[in-house]
Design a protein around this motif. Structure first.
Motif, mmCIF file in Angstrom:
data_model
loop_
_atom_site.group_PDB
_atom_site.id
_atom_site.type_symbol
_atom_site.label_atom_id
_atom_site.label_comp_id
_atom_site.label_asym_id
_atom_site.label_seq_id
_atom_site.Cartn_x
_atom_site.Cartn_y
_atom_site.Cartn_z
ATOM 1 N N ASN A 184 0.812 -1.220 0.000
ATOM 2 C CA ASN A 184 0.000 0.000 0.000
ATOM 3 C C ASN A 184 0.842 1.265 0.000
ATOM 4 N N GLY A 185 2.173 1.122 0.069
ATOM 5 C CA GLY A 185 3.062 2.283 0.032
ATOM 6 C C GLY A 185 3.197 3.001 1.357
ATOM 7 N N LYS A 186 2.918 2.340 2.461
ATOM 8 C CA LYS A 186 2.969 2.956 3.795
ATOM 9 C C LYS A 186 4.360 2.766 4.411
ATOM 10 N N VAL A 187 5.398 3.165 3.667
ATOM 11 C CA VAL A 187 6.780 2.984 4.107
ATOM 12 C C VAL A 187 7.476 4.330 4.072
ATOM 13 N N GLN A 188 8.342 4.559 5.056
ATOM 14 C CA GLN A 188 9.116 5.795 5.092
ATOM 15 C C GLN A 188 10.586 5.446 5.341
ATOM 16 N N LEU A 189 11.456 5.902 4.442
ATOM 17 C CA LEU A 189 12.885 5.594 4.520
ATOM 18 C C LEU A 189 13.738 6.776 4.960
#
Length: 155
Positions: free
Chosen positions: A41-46
């Motif tokens: 779902n794209g709920k990633v933070q790098l």
């Protein structure tokens, strides 16, 4: 860049701003339970993430994967350390390079490839403030040239 890179899920724009990326590696990542659904779902933070080598294993820390909405009790800690899957010779190469002063391993982007979550990590050498300013000047000059070229085509 690896061939056949799939859908980009998250990108660390700060990595290219703060570091000179000298070499990149593609690594798999060990996820638990509902984390893969949040990744899809794209709920990633790098942004604040970094890679450490512990006991000849690569671990990514401070990477935030938001809890899955329908995950209830099966959700995991969003900022836990996650193991990266690399070949032994790649890990040995990383160990050899990070012994130098000012060298670090940063995640550049996370993407899906053949149904698996992959992380593109890079060996980065820290930029000084004047290097960052120089890059911004080059970027601005490039934008100006493109604007002038577009205006010229319209005429």
């Amino acid at each position: 860049m690896p061939k056949g890179m799939g859908k980009t899920v998250a990108q660390n724009k700060k990595a290219n701003h703060d570091y000179f990326i000298e070499e990149t590696f593609e690594a798999g990542i060990v996820l638990q339970g509902t984390e893969i659904k949040s990744v899809r779902n794209g709920k990633v933070q790098l942004r604040d993430a970094f890679v450490r080598i512990r006991n000849n294993e690569a671990w990514i820390s401070n990477m935030h994967i938001s809890p899955y909405e329908q995950g209830n009790r099966f959700n995991h800690d969003p900022i836990r350390s996650r193991k990266l899957l690399l070949h032994k010779r790649q890990i040995n190469q990383l160990i050899g390079t990070i012994k130098e002063q000012g060298i670090t391993i940063v995640p550049i982007k996370m993407y899906m490839k053949d149904g698996y979550a992959k992380v593109l990590i890079g060996i980065g050498k820290g930029k000084k403030n004047y290097d960052k300013r120089e890059d911004l000047k080059k970027k601005e000059a490039k934008r100006e040239v493109e604007r002038a070229f577009k205006a010229r085509l319209r005429e």
